[in-house]
Design a protein around this motif. Structure first.
Motif, PDB file in Angstrom:
ATOM      1  N   VAL A 243       0.862  -1.198   0.000  1.00  0.00           N
ATOM      2  CA  VAL A 243       0.000   0.000   0.000  1.00  0.00           C
ATOM      3  C   VAL A 243       0.892   1.238   0.000  1.00  0.00           C
ATOM      4  O   VAL A 243       1.747   1.385   0.861  1.00  0.00           O
ATOM      5  N   TYR A 244       0.681   2.113  -0.960  1.00  0.00           N
ATOM      6  CA  TYR A 244       1.635   3.227  -1.147  1.00  0.00           C
ATOM      7  C   TYR A 244       1.002   4.609  -1.208  1.00  0.00           C
ATOM      8  O   TYR A 244       1.707   5.598  -1.304  1.00  0.00           O
ATOM      9  N   LYS A 245      -0.344   4.692  -1.180  1.00  0.00           N
ATOM     10  CA  LYS A 245      -0.965   6.024  -1.254  1.00  0.00           C
ATOM     11  C   LYS A 245      -0.952   6.639   0.152  1.00  0.00           C
ATOM     12  O   LYS A 245      -1.592   6.109   1.064  1.00  0.00           O
ATOM     13  N   SER A 246      -0.206   7.754   0.307  1.00  0.00           N
ATOM     14  CA  SER A 246      -0.077   8.352   1.648  1.00  0.00           C
ATOM     15  C   SER A 246      -1.368   9.054   2.035  1.00  0.00           C
ATOM     16  O   SER A 246      -1.951   9.763   1.221  1.00  0.00           O
ATOM     17  N   VAL A 260       6.532  17.349   3.427  1.00  0.00           N
ATOM     18  CA  VAL A 260       6.844  16.221   2.538  1.00  0.00           C
ATOM     19  C   VAL A 260       6.228  14.924   3.056  1.00  0.00           C
ATOM     20  O   VAL A 260       5.852  14.827   4.225  1.00  0.00           O
ATOM     21  N   LYS A 261       6.166  13.918   2.153  1.00  0.00           N
ATOM     22  CA  LYS A 261       5.592  12.617   2.519  1.00  0.00           C
ATOM     23  C   LYS A 261       6.674  11.729   3.126  1.00  0.00           C
ATOM     24  O   LYS A 261       7.810  11.692   2.620  1.00  0.00           O
ATOM     25  N   ALA A 262       6.275  10.967   4.160  1.00  0.00           N
ATOM     26  CA  ALA A 262       7.234  10.124   4.879  1.00  0.00           C
ATOM     27  C   ALA A 262       7.990   9.174   3.945  1.00  0.00           C
ATOM     28  O   ALA A 262       9.215   9.040   4.040  1.00  0.00           O
ATOM     29  N   LEU A 263       7.256   8.537   3.037  1.00  0.00           N
ATOM     30  CA  LEU A 263       7.927   7.512   2.234  1.00  0.00           C
ATOM     31  C   LEU A 263       8.903   8.126   1.235  1.00  0.00           C
ATOM     32  O   LEU A 263       9.963   7.552   0.959  1.00  0.00           O
ATOM     33  N   PHE A 401      -0.889   4.685   5.255  1.00  0.00           N
ATOM     34  CA  PHE A 401      -0.946   4.422   3.812  1.00  0.00           C
ATOM     35  C   PHE A 401      -2.236   3.715   3.443  1.00  0.00           C
ATOM     36  O   PHE A 401      -2.789   2.964   4.245  1.00  0.00           O
ATOM     37  N   GLU A 402      -2.655   3.960   2.206  1.00  0.00           N
ATOM     38  CA  GLU A 402      -3.841   3.294   1.677  1.00  0.00           C
ATOM     39  C   GLU A 402      -3.490   2.635   0.347  1.00  0.00           C
ATOM     40  O   GLU A 402      -2.494   3.008  -0.272  1.00  0.00           O
ATOM     41  N   PRO A 403      -4.325   1.707  -0.101  1.00  0.00           N
ATOM     42  CA  PRO A 403      -4.003   1.061  -1.381  1.00  0.00           C
ATOM     43  C   PRO A 403      -4.227   1.991  -2.565  1.00  0.00           C
ATOM     44  O   PRO A 403      -5.077   2.888  -2.507  1.00  0.00           O
ATOM     45  N   GLU A 404      -3.439   1.777  -3.610  1.00  0.00           N
ATOM     46  CA  GLU A 404      -3.703   2.495  -4.860  1.00  0.00           C
ATOM     47  C   GLU A 404      -4.934   1.850  -5.518  1.00  0.00           C
ATOM     48  O   GLU A 404      -5.283   0.710  -5.193  1.00  0.00           O
ATOM     49  N   ASP A 405      -5.535   2.582  -6.448  1.00  0.00           N
ATOM     50  CA  ASP A 405      -6.756   2.088  -7.098  1.00  0.00           C
ATOM     51  C   ASP A 405      -6.366   1.144  -8.249  1.00  0.00           C
ATOM     52  O   ASP A 405      -6.259   1.548  -9.408  1.00  0.00           O
ATOM     53  N   LEU A 406      -6.151  -0.122  -7.906  1.00  0.00           N
ATOM     54  CA  LEU A 406      -5.660  -1.087  -8.905  1.00  0.00           C
ATOM     55  C   LEU A 406      -6.676  -1.335 -10.008  1.00  0.00           C
ATOM     56  O   LEU A 406      -6.308  -1.549 -11.165  1.00  0.00           O
ATOM     57  N   GLN A 407      -7.959  -1.295  -9.662  1.00  0.00           N
ATOM     58  CA  GLN A 407      -8.988  -1.519 -10.703  1.00  0.00           C
ATOM     59  C   GLN A 407      -8.809  -0.532 -11.853  1.00  0.00           C
ATOM     60  O   GLN A 407      -8.871  -0.904 -13.023  1.00  0.00           O
ATOM     61  N   THR A 408      -8.556   0.748 -11.513  1.00  0.00           N
ATOM     62  CA  THR A 408      -8.393   1.772 -12.545  1.00  0.00           C
ATOM     63  C   THR A 408      -7.001   1.709 -13.161  1.00  0.00           C
ATOM     64  O   THR A 408      -6.841   1.701 -14.390  1.00  0.00           O
ATOM     65  N   LEU A 409      -5.967   1.653 -12.291  1.00  0.00           N
ATOM     66  CA  LEU A 409      -4.585   1.686 -12.795  1.00  0.00           C
ATOM     67  C   LEU A 409      -4.303   0.532 -13.753  1.00  0.00           C
ATOM     68  O   LEU A 409      -3.527   0.664 -14.700  1.00  0.00           O
ATOM     69  N   TRP A 410      -4.926  -0.603 -13.489  1.00  0.00           N
ATOM     70  CA  TRP A 410      -4.653  -1.798 -14.296  1.00  0.00           C
ATOM     71  C   TRP A 410      -5.803  -2.136 -15.248  1.00  0.00           C
ATOM     72  O   TRP A 410      -5.773  -3.184 -15.900  1.00  0.00           O
TER      73      TRP A 410
END
Ligand code: FAD
Ligand code: SF4
Ligand code: SF4
Length: 477
Positions: A243-246, A260-263, A401-410
């Motif tokens: 999970v990479y969405k801050s 800035v973002k931690a990651l 962190f939250e998950p990226e939107d895999l349904q849309t991204l992929w």
């Protein structure tokens, strides 16, 4: 009569490996604990009372056979201890370093209830496999026979790599795709070297490639290759993307320069320690040197940021958290380490906004803990009239962190996801409703722990192997 080698907890005190002093360790990014020497590891392992029902084992997500490998360590049978330890854990030396043992195995160790400190399970686990590497007992995998089936794994973090290891041991053809230039996921670019030195992770990556696992790095699935292409190229696919969405902050001035973002911050620091050129560090954007640093958050990521800022030579480092110490999600051990290193914690403090075009301060609201919410945790409430401004010229957001939107991204509208955006998968197998598609680790659980990602990866590999075997049996009938 033979001398009793175990149950020494009554006469031998709990003792961790030597911890470097804060003054010394603040100067570098090396791990803070020295390795156990042989005699000390044997002594500490011998404290175990060899419980008939070992709660340490049931509190370990991998159900490691802890009492037996402690006994083998105490009695000098270290190679056997290594064999047993690695049978249930793909990366024992990594878990020994970074599992929050106080909440897992050691939290279940019963001798603490009788007034004695817990057995130092994590430190012994690390000692066993570090020694195995030194002695050459850790070898590349050589499967008994090659299999025709292939599995594509998206994400080279601990979840994906644990599955890769198990599948390869069974002779499966494995390709791991990752958008970064090095494998390891958050082990490589998230967690700092003072908790986990990077050569420990790189050795494991090398072991997997020497074992015949193909790593396709710098390969962002959804951009460089489509999910459908990966699915078409393999008999099964495992999604292990983490999970990479801050999570973000609102309020006036939230977009100011210097917030800035931690990651981003931790990745830049880890890259620098690999010797990479990091323009954002050189420009000062992701460099804490000489700055008044404020980190917002109370989890493991926040602890890693404050301690990195100390090592980069910040003028001051403060951590703002909206609940109190007892209710913070981060490990108490890491919080104590941060305090020793000079971090100041402002408990019951939440950001309301920021001053300056380039950030100059954080507008802080003081909080108190009110009634418990639905989860049973006390909700923070604002104390009116107690606001103040905390000076800052670098603010690091570590809010989770939250998950990226895999349904849309992929472009996968049929990929089942939960209302939080995590992939919906069966917990014991990782199977999703899409035929031949599995998911493991943080992308299923939400931000979690390395040891749980390893557990998921191993369980999923086992389920895939069963499915392959069942298909073979049907084909043979
Ligand atoms: P990750 O480790 O996140 O790996 C996912 C991989 O997928 C990454 O390499 C990423 O590049 C890749 N990827 C993502 N999307 C794509 C794509 N589209 N195409 C190709 N590749 C992709 N846990 C502990 O147990 N102890 C700790 O001390 C600890 N400290 C932490 C400190 C920090 C700063 C953070 C952020 C987390 C920490 N954790 C800790 C949590 C732990 O790191 C995670 O739970 C664990 O790494 C999850 O493993 P994973 O394999 O699911 O995902
Ligand atoms: Fe403890 Fe983690 Fe090792 Fe399990 S894997 S024994 S929880 S350190
Ligand atoms: Fe040993 Fe503690 Fe586990 Fe009992 S709970 S077997 S004493 S490590």
């Amino acid at each position: 009569m033979a001398k009793q080698p175990m149950l020494k907890f009554v006469t031998v005190e709990r003792d961790m490996p030597e911890k470097r002093s804060a003054e010394v360790r603040n100067e570098d990014f090396l791990e803070i604990y020295a390795p156990f020497i042989k005699a000390k590891a044997e002594e500490q392992a011998s404290r175990c009372s060899q419980c008939g029902v070992p709660y340490c084992q049931s509190h370990c997500p991998l159900h490691n056979n802890i009492p037996d490998w402690l006994n083998m360590t105490a009695t000098g049978r270290l190679e056997e201890a290594y064999e047993l330890s690695q049978a249930t854990n793909t990366f024992p030396e990594i878990c020994g370093r970074i599992c929050p043992q106080d909440r897992l195995c050691e939290g279940g160790c019963v001798i603490e209830n009788s007034g004695h400190g817990t057995v130092t399970i994590g430190a012994v686990e690390k000692y066993i496999t570090d020694t195995a590497w030194e002695k050459g007992w850790v070898k590349p995998i050589t499967p008994l026979a090659e299999r025709a089936e292939s599995v594509g794994i998206i994400g080279a973090g601990p979840g994906g790599l644990a599955a890769a290891d198990m599948l390869r041991r069974a002779g499966v053809q494995v390709t791991v795709y990752d958008r970064y230039d090095r494998a390891g996921g958050l082990l490589t670019y998230g967690i700092p070297g003072f908790k986990l030195e990077k050569d420990v992770v790189m050795k494991r990556n090398d072991q997997l490639t020497e074992s015949g696992v193909t790593l396709k790095l710098n390969c962002n699935v959804g951009e460089d290759i489509s999910f459908d292409d990966i699915r078409g190229a393999h008999d099964a696919v495992i999604i292990a993307t983490g999970v990479y969405k801050s999570r973000d902050l609102g309020g006036p001035g939230a977009g100011a320069k210097g917030i800035v973002k931690a990651l981003d911050y931790l990745t830049a620091s880890n890259r620098l320690n690999f010797g990479d050129t990091v323009p954002e560090f050189e420009s000062g954007e992701l460099n804490a040197a000489g700055k008044k640093v404020v980190v917002i958050g109370g989890g493991d990521t926040a602890m890693d940021c404050v301690r990195t800022a100390i090592r980069q030579g910040a003028e001051s480092v403060k951590c703002l958290y909206r609940r109190d110490r007892a209710n913070m999600p981060g490990s108490q051990r890491e919080t104590n380490n941060a305090e020793e290193e000079g971090v100041i914690f402002e408990w019951l403090s939440a950001p309301k906004g920021f001053t300056g075009d380039a950030v100059e301060g954080v507008m802080v609201q003081k909080m108190r803990l009110g009634a418990p919410d639905a989860s049973g945790r006390q909700s923070p409430e604002v104390i009116e009239g107690a606001d103040y401004v905390e000076e800052a010229d670098l603010v690091i957001k570590a809010l989770g962190f939250e998950p990226e939107d895999l349904q849309t991204l992929w472009n996968q509208p049929d990929l089942p996801v939960t209302r939080w955006g995590t992939v919906k998968a069966e917990f014991t197998t990782g199977a999703t409703d899409l035929e031949g598609v599995y998911a493991v680790g943080d992308i299923v659980r939400g931000a979690s722990l390395v040891v749980w990602a390893i557990r998921d990866g191993r369980d999923c590999a086992e389920a895939i192997l069963k499915k392959f075997d069942a298909a073979k049996t049907v084909a043979a009938e």
